[in-house]
Design an enzyme around this catalytic site. Structure first.
Site, mmCIF file in Angstrom:
data_model
loop_
_atom_site.group_PDB
_atom_site.id
_atom_site.type_symbol
_atom_site.label_atom_id
_atom_site.label_comp_id
_atom_site.label_asym_id
_atom_site.label_seq_id
_atom_site.Cartn_x
_atom_site.Cartn_y
_atom_site.Cartn_z
ATOM 1 N N GLU B 126 0.815 -1.219 0.000
ATOM 2 C CA GLU B 126 0.000 0.000 0.000
ATOM 3 C C GLU B 126 0.843 1.261 0.000
ATOM 4 O O GLU B 126 0.534 2.238 -0.677
ATOM 5 C CB GLU B 126 -0.924 0.015 1.232
ATOM 6 C CG GLU B 126 -2.063 -0.972 1.155
ATOM 7 C CD GLU B 126 -1.622 -2.403 1.385
ATOM 8 O OE1 GLU B 126 -0.544 -2.590 1.973
ATOM 9 O OE2 GLU B 126 -2.359 -3.293 0.969
ATOM 10 N N HIS B 196 -11.935 -5.422 7.919
ATOM 11 C CA HIS B 196 -12.637 -5.206 6.661
ATOM 12 C C HIS B 196 -13.857 -4.325 6.887
ATOM 13 O O HIS B 196 -14.811 -4.381 6.150
ATOM 14 C CB HIS B 196 -13.079 -6.548 6.049
ATOM 15 C CG HIS B 196 -11.941 -7.449 5.669
ATOM 16 N ND1 HIS B 196 -11.260 -8.202 6.581
ATOM 17 C CD2 HIS B 196 -11.351 -7.694 4.473
ATOM 18 C CE1 HIS B 196 -10.305 -8.877 5.967
ATOM 19 N NE2 HIS B 196 -10.331 -8.597 4.695
#
Lengths: 420, 367
Positions: B126, B196
């Site tokens: 990321e 999540h």
């Protein structure tokens, strides 16, 4: 000590050609051996039980020597030995452990489809030799940290199948009291279970630092996957471990796919064992529990001698998709999965070895299978019938505090008592 | 006035109590029961299946942008990206697994249409993705990066806060990465647990130099995303993942823009201002209609849309009118963006109208 015949005379087939690009040798002896086994089994079944016991003790041996695959080396003069001795006791133990992990994962699959397990569930069937082999190469006082594909390691590190399955179903009997789930299971000297990819790298280096600091000759196995190998923090962990000569064994569990991305499409270099750069590395056949064991022993000795970190790449394979929501066939063929299952299955490899070298009989192994099945079924029954954690515990364990305090919940009028 | 104030208070308490019997079920109502009604058994709460905690309310079909098509949220995102790649030859889309279409199917078909040079996968990194995106943007190309889940954005936090947000300022406007847009699925989905489900907009709200935008529906998403891509500042576009399939409405096929930093008054009212963003807007709309029906309370519902820089004027004007403010968001309460809104409104409103219209009770945050 008897020198048993080789488990397989022809060269052991490697992982599927479609994956490695190498040619493979067709193996015909498998079918022949199967026929021999079946005829033996039929013969034995006809005999009375007393005689069967006699036959078993006469036909089994105490240990056997096997040749294992040589590991490719990086920055190392010598690697792990290419032969190893497996005792009958060890063999039965590894077999039982691998079979337990396999059956436990399949049971988790079943429970997920029945919606007893919700959320995310990442299964490691196919990778049993990794977790069992690693455990066989270290001491219980050593430390281990891994990613989210952790159920196998949870078991080999000492959690019971019952506590694992109950944690998966989110009940209070689970090892994390039902609050952790699939990715967050912990036990003594096992630090999980980490959801964020690569986050466990620096953590493992830190645990290794603590081992070195305490001077207790312990090491830390820090596992990550082929996908995580491309994360920045793994490189940072390598640097720190090498700089400070930390007793850290970095282990890349290369199952060839990071979710749906194959290793070649994500990594500039798929020689993961070389990617420690200045850290020596080994490439290990991760489907052979003995190979993993010897490599782990070698790596552990290396670290314990104060030479610093070492890197192991375990070449392995997972049969399931990345998680339960991934069928696992959109980025690889069913043929490939089937090929690994029929030629490189870790449990099958060990079973063949043990039976061929008379370390165990087929019936004994079958009996182990029956016992394992019962253990798993009992655990699953408990897992689905245990109650969920009490709602009062929702706010617990946020902070450590001498006395309980209040935490706001979803709105300012709902308060939870937090105790830790 | 006092009666209305009490009614509003009841409104809030009833919402917290989670409804009895014939009212609609809310997610977490079992939880609320467990605490506020100790007589309800824990087993009941555990065994009751919780249904989705909101009903998506589509907006009326927009007429002013040409032909429309029924799209859900991920299709509207694909449509916006398609329009961008068609219009801007320097636009590229990259992230984890975007090439085959993305884990939420937001980029389906784009690689086939525009080529592998413009829609490509990155490795699992990321920090690298955002840093790389900043680099592309600095040279003038349009970079549309995807972070697979907002929960994973934290390795990139340094790049966003220290590099992207400050590039223009520190170079005296010589360089900037304004053509960077970061898209990321956001918010709770029911089974996401720790990693999540997060809503990290408050972390980024603390950082001047970037824009943070959260749509509530497919029509809003396409317009806001196109505005983000065209905006000359680095933007983070959070897409409520639970709405990817659940939200479907008529969306124009042609590109169109919805202005950033403009909140939308979805429903006018006179008694209390309700502010929300993302999925929570739909919950608040339900609350507003329940309040009208059961309590006779008239609620003004505002969708904030852009978190920073946020539309202070619209919210404050509304509070001047109603005298009460309720902000609702998914993220944790402490330090959540509602605290910024409530303190700004109190400061603004108190300063403007401390004599004529004192606020009854404190503006408060729910959920």
């Amino acid at each position: 000590m008897t020198r048993a015949p080789e488990g397989d005379a022809e060269p052991r087939p490697r992982l599927p050609a479609v994956v490695t690009g190498h040619r493979r040798h067709p193996q015909h002896s498998m079918k022949k051996m199967l026929a021999v086994f079946i005829s033996r089994v039929l013969r034995r079944v006809a005999q009375k039980s007393a005689r069967r016991v006699l036959v078993a003790s006469r036909n089994s041996s105490n240990d056997a020597t096997f040749e294992i695959e040589k590991c490719d080396l990086h920055l190392l003069e010598e690697g792990p030995p290419v032969t190893t001795v497996l005792t009958r006791a060890e063999g039965l133990k590894y077999y039982r452990m691998m079979l337990t992990v396999r059956r436990m994962e399949l049971k988790a699959d079943q429970l997920y489809k029945q919606k007893f397990i919700r959320g995310f569930c990442h299964l490691c069937d196919g990778q049993e030799a990794c977790c069992v082999g690693l455990e066989a190469g270290i001491n219980p006082s050593d430390h281990l940290i891994t990613s989210y594909r952790a159920h196998g390691m949870c078991y080999t590190r000492g959690l019971s199948v019952r506590s694992i399955l109950t944690e998966l179903t989110g009940r209070r009997g689970g090892c994390a009291k039902g609050k952790g789930g699939s990715m967050h299971m912990y036990t003594k000297n096992f630090y999980g279970g980490n959801g964020i990819v690569g986050a466990q790298g620096p953590l493992g280096a830190g645990i290794a630092l603590a081992c070195k600091y305490k001077g207790n000759n312990e090491i830390c196995l820090t596992l990550y996957g082929d996908g995580a190998a491309n994360q920045g923090q793994i490189a940072e962990a390598f640097n720190m471990a090498a700089l400070w000569k930390l007793p850290c064994v970095f282990i890349c569990e290369n199952n060839l796919y990071a979710m749906g991305t194959s290793a070649e499409r994500a990594a500039a270099s798929t020689d993961y064992y070389k990617r420690g750069n200045f850290i020596p590395g080994l490439k290990v056949d991760g489907m052979d529990v003995l190979c993993v064991r010897e490599a782990t022993k070698f790596a552990a000795d290396y670290c314990r001698s104060g030479k610093g970190p070492i890197l192991m790449e375990l070449q392995t394979y997972r049969y399931h998709g990345h998680s339960m929501s991934d069928p696992g066939v959109s980025y690889r063929t069913r043929d490939e999965i089937q090929e690994v299952r029929s030629k490189r299955d870790p449990i099958m490899i060990l079973q063949d070895r043990m039976v061929n070298s008379k370390l165990a009989t087929v019936e004994e192994l079958k009996e182990i299978g029956t016992e394992v099945k019962k253990e798993i079924d009992d655990a699953a029954q408990f897992a689905i019938s245990d109650p969920e954690p009490r709602l009062e515990e929702l706010g617990h364990h946020i902070y450590s505090s001498d006395s309980s305090f209040e935490v706001r919940g979803a709105n300012p009028w709902i308060k939870f008592k937090s105790v830790s | 006035m006092a009666v209305v104030a009490a009614a509003a208070g009841w409104l809030l308490r009833l919402r917290a109590a989670g409804a009895e019997g014939h009212w609609r079920r809310f997610r977490g109502v079992g939880l609320a029961r467990g605490f506020l009604h100790p007589s309800a058994t824990v087993e009941d709460a555990a065994q009751r299946r919780q249904v989705a905690h909101f009903t998506f309310q589509p907006d009326p079909e927009p007429r002013e942008y040409g032909q429309t098509q029924k799209m859900n949220l991920f299709q509207s995102v694909t449509s916006a990206l398609d329009n961008s790649l068609a219009k801007d030859p320097t636009a590229v889309i990259f992230g984890e697994d975007v090439a085959f279409g993305g884990v939420f199917r937001c980029t389906v078909g784009l690689r086939d249409k525009y080529g592998k040079d413009r829609v490509f996968n990155t490795p699992l990194c990321e920090q690298g993705i955002v840093g790389f995106g900043i680099g592309i943007a600095v040279t003038g190309a349009t970079a549309i990066a995807e972070i697979q889940f907002a929960d994973y954005i934290f390795p990139a936090f340094d790049q966003i806060v220290n590099e992207a947000a400050k590039y223009r300022y520190r170079s005296g406007d010589l360089f900037n990465c304004g053509s960077l847009t970061i898209r990321s699925p956001w918010g709770c989905v029911g089974h996401g647990a720790l990693y999540h489900s997060q809503s990290p907009e408050a972390f980024f709200a603390h950082c001047p130099g970037i824009k943070v935008v959260i749509p509530r529906s497919p029509f809003q998403a396409k317009g806001l995303l196109l505005s983000c891509i065209e905006d000359k500042n680095p933007c983070i576009f959070f897409e409520p993942k639970i709405l990817y399939r659940a939200a479907a409405e008529q969306v124009p096929i042609e590109p169109y823009n919805i202005p950033l930093s403009q909140a939308e008054v979805i429903q006018e009212g006179s008694d209390v201002t309700l502010v929300a963003w993302g999925t929570q807007v739909h919950v608040i709309r339900e609350v507003a209609s329940m309040a009208k029906e059961k309590l006779g309370v008239s609620c003004e519902v505002i969708d904030l849309r852009t978190i920073i820089p946020w539309d202070v004027d619209t919210v404050c004007k509304s509070v001047i009118k109603t005298g009460r403010l309720l902000i609702s968001h998914e993220a944790p309460l402490t330090g959540g963006f509602a605290s910024e809104i409530s303190s700004t409104v109190q400061m603004f409103n108190y300063a403007i109208c401390c004599v004529e219209l004192p606020l009854y009770g404190k503006p408060c945050s729910i959920l």
